[in-house]
Design an enzyme around this catalytic site. Structure first.
Site, short mmCIF file in Angstrom:
data_model
loop_
_atom_site.label_atom_id
_atom_site.label_comp_id
_atom_site.label_asym_id
_atom_site.label_seq_id
_atom_site.Cartn_x
_atom_site.Cartn_y
_atom_site.Cartn_z
N GLY A 34 1.23 -1.04 0.26
CA GLY A 34 -0.05 0.15 -0.19
C GLY A 34 0.85 1.51 -0.09
O GLY A 34 -0.05 2.75 0.25
N CYS A 35 1.73 1.20 -0.98
CA CYS A 35 2.88 2.78 -0.31
C CYS A 35 3.22 3.05 -1.65
O CYS A 35 2.31 2.54 -2.83
CB CYS A 35 4.61 2.00 -0.43
N GLY A 36 3.06 4.23 -1.94
CA GLY A 36 3.11 4.94 -3.12
C GLY A 36 4.62 4.29 -4.24
O GLY A 36 4.18 4.86 -5.30
#
Length: 179
Positions: A34-36
């Site tokens: 769920g990271c950029g």
């Protein structure tokens, strides 16, 4: 000492000796779904498909220490990566890479190279911002965020450490030199 002295758990809980990867060039990376930076899975998979037969392995260690961005179970994380990014490289059990519960492999590789390679002013500024919100970073050599990448040569020696902002495809020249 080399990374071959360490054992880790695969996503099914089985103990794996890193000596199984002797004579391979490795990218060791802590990841989050769920990271950029999660789209870097594409770049990692492209490198893996391009150079796997020449001796490249990618060791993916999901980590939930940065912004709670890998909250799922090992199976959920694997399913997400396989379905969204078609990953086919080795993914291990979720780990801590900093602090009192960090796995010994990460203690070792962080001690080998303490500073990330960060390219460009924009990326340096982005990493300064990331460091301010990273709550698990206590020591200089600690991992600052998801998608910190370590490059390991065929002898098990850590040779480079790349920041999360460093795109996997920009590692290609270094990988080719080691292959």
């Amino acid at each position: 000492m080399s990374i071959y002295n360490y054992k880790v758990k695969d996503r099914n809980g089985n103990e794996i000796s890193l000596s199984d990867y002797k004579s391979k060039v490795l990218i060791i990376v802590n990841t989050a779904t769920g990271c950029g930076f999660t789209p870097q899975y594409d770049g990692l998979e492209n490198l893996y498909r391009k150079y796997h037969e020449k001796g490249l392995e990618i060791l993916d260690f999901p980590c939930n220490q940065f912004g709670n961005q890998a909250p799922g179970s090992d199976d959920e994380i694997h399913e997400f990566c396989a379905l969204k990014y078609n990953t086919s490289f080795d993914q291990f059990a979720k780990v801590d890479v900093n602090g009192g519960n960090e796995i010994p492999l990460y203690t070792y590789i962080k001690s080998e190279i303490k500073d990330d390679i960060i390219s460009g002013m924009k990326n340096k500024l982005a990493m300064k911002a990331v460091e301010k919100i990273s709550t698990s970073t206590e020591k200089e050599e600690d991992i600052k965020w998801n998608f910190t990448k370590f490059l390991v040569d065929r002898n098990g020696k850590v040779v480079k450490r790349y920041s999360p902002t460093f795109k996997p495809e920009d590692m290609e020249k270094d990988i080719i030199n080691l292959l």
